[in-house]
Design an enzyme around this catalytic site. Sequence first.
Site, PDB file in Angstrom:
ATOM      1  N   GLY A  91       0.822  -1.217   0.000  1.00 61.07           N
ATOM      2  CA  GLY A  91       0.000   0.000   0.000  1.00 61.07           C
ATOM      3  C   GLY A  91       0.849   1.257   0.000  1.00 61.07           C
ATOM      4  O   GLY A  91       0.500   2.270   0.598  1.00 61.07           O
ATOM      5  N   SER A 147      -4.916  -0.698  13.667  1.00 57.50           N
ATOM      6  CA  SER A 147      -5.826   0.440  13.856  1.00 57.50           C
ATOM      7  C   SER A 147      -6.371   0.455  15.271  1.00 57.50           C
ATOM      8  O   SER A 147      -6.498  -0.607  15.908  1.00 57.50           O
ATOM      9  CB  SER A 147      -6.990   0.319  12.870  1.00 57.50           C
ATOM     10  OG  SER A 147      -7.995   1.259  13.185  1.00 57.50           O
ATOM     11  N   TYR A 167     -13.623  -4.742   9.921  1.00 57.60           N
ATOM     12  CA  TYR A 167     -12.303  -4.097  10.000  1.00 57.60           C
ATOM     13  C   TYR A 167     -11.685  -4.334  11.384  1.00 57.60           C
ATOM     14  O   TYR A 167     -10.490  -4.636  11.504  1.00 57.60           O
ATOM     15  CB  TYR A 167     -12.510  -2.614   9.699  1.00 57.60           C
ATOM     16  CG  TYR A 167     -11.295  -1.745   9.606  1.00 57.60           C
ATOM     17  CD1 TYR A 167     -10.443  -1.794   8.498  1.00 57.60           C
ATOM     18  CD2 TYR A 167     -11.007  -0.809  10.607  1.00 57.60           C
ATOM     19  CE1 TYR A 167      -9.351  -0.944   8.403  1.00 57.60           C
ATOM     20  CE2 TYR A 167      -9.925   0.047  10.519  1.00 57.60           C
ATOM     21  CZ  TYR A 167      -9.099  -0.025   9.418  1.00 57.60           C
ATOM     22  OH  TYR A 167      -8.022   0.832   9.327  1.00 57.60           O
ATOM     23  N   ALA A 209     -12.250  -6.823  13.375  1.00 63.61           N
ATOM     24  CA  ALA A 209     -11.861  -8.243  13.453  1.00 63.61           C
ATOM     25  C   ALA A 209     -10.564  -8.483  12.694  1.00 63.61           C
ATOM     26  O   ALA A 209      -9.659  -9.186  13.175  1.00 63.61           O
ATOM     27  CB  ALA A 209     -12.970  -9.125  12.887  1.00 63.61           C
TER      28      ALA A 209
HETATM   29  N1  LIG Z   1      -6.144   6.862   7.796  1.00 64.77           N
HETATM   30  C1  LIG Z   1      -6.429   6.473   9.009  1.00 64.77           C
HETATM   31  O1  LIG Z   1      -7.000   7.228   9.802  1.00 64.77           O
HETATM   32  C2  LIG Z   1      -6.038   5.104   9.495  1.00 64.77           C
HETATM   33  C3  LIG Z   1      -6.278   4.800  10.828  1.00 64.77           C
HETATM   34  C4  LIG Z   1      -5.914   3.548  11.296  1.00 64.77           C
HETATM   35  C5  LIG Z   1      -5.320   2.635  10.467  1.00 64.77           C
HETATM   36  N2  LIG Z   1      -5.103   2.959   9.160  1.00 64.77           N
HETATM   37  C6  LIG Z   1      -4.469   1.935   8.328  1.00 64.77           C
HETATM   38  O2  LIG Z   1      -3.361   2.510   7.660  1.00 64.77           O
HETATM   39  C7  LIG Z   1      -3.110   1.802   6.457  1.00 64.77           C
HETATM   40  C8  LIG Z   1      -2.940   2.783   5.320  1.00 64.77           C
HETATM   41  O3  LIG Z   1      -4.144   3.497   5.140  1.00 64.77           O
HETATM   42  P1  LIG Z   1      -4.228   4.975   4.541  1.00 64.77           P
HETATM   43  O4  LIG Z   1      -4.874   5.805   5.553  1.00 64.77           O
HETATM   44  O5  LIG Z   1      -2.920   5.397   3.991  1.00 64.77           O
HETATM   45  O6  LIG Z   1      -5.317   4.718   3.406  1.00 64.77           O
HETATM   46  P2  LIG Z   1      -5.256   4.899   1.825  1.00 64.77           P
HETATM   47  O7  LIG Z   1      -4.648   6.217   1.493  1.00 64.77           O
HETATM   48  O8  LIG Z   1      -6.634   4.561   1.395  1.00 64.77           O
HETATM   49  O9  LIG Z   1      -4.254   3.747   1.355  1.00 64.77           O
HETATM   50  C9  LIG Z   1      -4.594   2.396   1.321  1.00 64.77           C
HETATM   51  C10 LIG Z   1      -3.495   1.665   0.600  1.00 64.77           C
HETATM   52  O10 LIG Z   1      -3.772   0.252   0.653  1.00 64.77           O
HETATM   53  C11 LIG Z   1      -3.593  -0.260  -0.653  1.00 64.77           C
HETATM   54  N3  LIG Z   1      -4.411  -1.433  -0.866  1.00 64.77           N
HETATM   55  C12 LIG Z   1      -5.734  -1.576  -0.659  1.00 64.77           C
HETATM   56  N4  LIG Z   1      -6.128  -2.813  -1.022  1.00 64.77           N
HETATM   57  C13 LIG Z   1      -5.005  -3.448  -1.469  1.00 64.77           C
HETATM   58  C14 LIG Z   1      -4.749  -4.739  -1.975  1.00 64.77           C
HETATM   59  N5  LIG Z   1      -5.720  -5.652  -2.094  1.00 64.77           N
HETATM   60  N6  LIG Z   1      -3.470  -5.046  -2.334  1.00 64.77           N
HETATM   61  C15 LIG Z   1      -2.475  -4.150  -2.213  1.00 64.77           C
HETATM   62  N7  LIG Z   1      -2.671  -2.911  -1.742  1.00 64.77           N
HETATM   63  C16 LIG Z   1      -3.915  -2.570  -1.378  1.00 64.77           C
HETATM   64  C17 LIG Z   1      -4.008   0.848  -1.596  1.00 64.77           C
HETATM   65  O11 LIG Z   1      -3.440   0.587  -2.873  1.00 64.77           O
HETATM   66  P3  LIG Z   1      -4.110   1.079  -4.276  1.00 64.77           P
HETATM   67  O12 LIG Z   1      -4.620   2.470  -4.019  1.00 64.77           O
HETATM   68  O13 LIG Z   1      -2.971   1.016  -5.237  1.00 64.77           O
HETATM   69  O14 LIG Z   1      -5.192   0.116  -4.615  1.00 64.77           O
HETATM   70  C18 LIG Z   1      -3.394   2.041  -0.874  1.00 64.77           C
HETATM   71  O15 LIG Z   1      -2.038   2.140  -1.216  1.00 64.77           O
HETATM   72  C19 LIG Z   1      -4.288   0.826   6.285  1.00 64.77           C
HETATM   73  O16 LIG Z   1      -3.911  -0.465   6.698  1.00 64.77           O
HETATM   74  C20 LIG Z   1      -5.334   1.392   7.222  1.00 64.77           C
HETATM   75  O17 LIG Z   1      -6.215   0.376   7.660  1.00 64.77           O
HETATM   76  C21 LIG Z   1      -5.443   4.171   8.652  1.00 64.77           C
END
Ligand SMILES: NC(=O)c1ccc[n+]([C@@H]2O[C@H](COP(=O)([O-])OP(=O)(O)OC[C@H]3O[C@@H](n4cnc5c(N)ncnc54)[C@H](OP(=O)(O)O)[C@@H]3O)[C@@H](O)[C@H]2O)c1
Length: 242
Positions: A8, A140, A153, A155
Amino acid sequence: MKYALVTGGSGEIGKSICEKLSEMGYHVLVNYNSNKNNALKTLESVVAHGGNGEVIQFDVSNRQAVSNSIDNWKKQHPDAYIAVLVNNAGINKDNLMLWMENEEWDSVINTNLNGFFNVTAGLLKDMALNKFGRIINVVSLSGVKGLPGQTNYSAAKAGIIGATKALAQEMGRKKVTVNAVAPGYIRSEMTKELDEKQLKKLIPVNRFGYAEEVADLVAFLASEKAGYITGEVININGGLYT
Ligand SMILES: NC(=O)c1ccc[n+]([C@@H]2O[C@H](COP(=O)([O-])OP(=O)(O)OC[C@H]3O[C@@H](n4cnc5c(N)ncnc54)[C@H](OP(=O)(O)O)[C@@H]3O)[C@@H](O)[C@H]2O)c1
């Protein structure tokens, strides 16, 4: 050359993590699934700051695609190994469980939890053989506390937390550490629909976090200095939940 893989890497938090690992001297493999443009932007930023890397496409939920892609990379780099793995790819599909569709459950478990297994399993042996490895799982607050509307999510992330603690005990002797970071609300694609003005009232530091703040924590856990920290889940949520 030292190699790090960030799943990601095309997302907001993933981009910052790639930048920080690159600053630490890692050649960064920027994984993406659907958004090649964003992955290339991450790579551009890494290169602009004097680092280097490459983009690598695979869907973490597709076990065969993950192993094909990583095996292919290994064939091209026979003397290299991936020393740092950041399992950061993730999706959410929020709904009350009363109304949750099977697909919403399955896809969130498959991407977040099975994705962790699919990518990590194939890299452990090399880390063990080389007697150094860092695995950092981006989980998270939802997986620590449980959040309504996110049973799927919560879980998935809680599952990764359990796996983090178990795997840390399996890999400790090999000098491979396994930790999780648990962000609260971080400004990104995932949270852009949320009402920050209202929600920040609940957060002691009175704001959403920044991707760079998560990346700094990940970078520390990836460093040599963090060798005595393993099996931990580190909250990064502005005091929202401890
Ligand atoms: N933002 C928050 O507040 C928050 C809070 C707690 C935890 N998190 C966690 O932080 C991590 C990053 O999230 P973010 O906030 O940066 O969100 P984001 O900007 O939506 O990024 C999500 C990333 O995951 C990739 N992804 C999704 N499905 C995928 C798959 N099947 N195979 C490979 N890559 C995949 C996407 O790739 P593509 O776009 O190329 O498909 C993207 O690069 C996640 O695990 C999320 O659960 C975020």
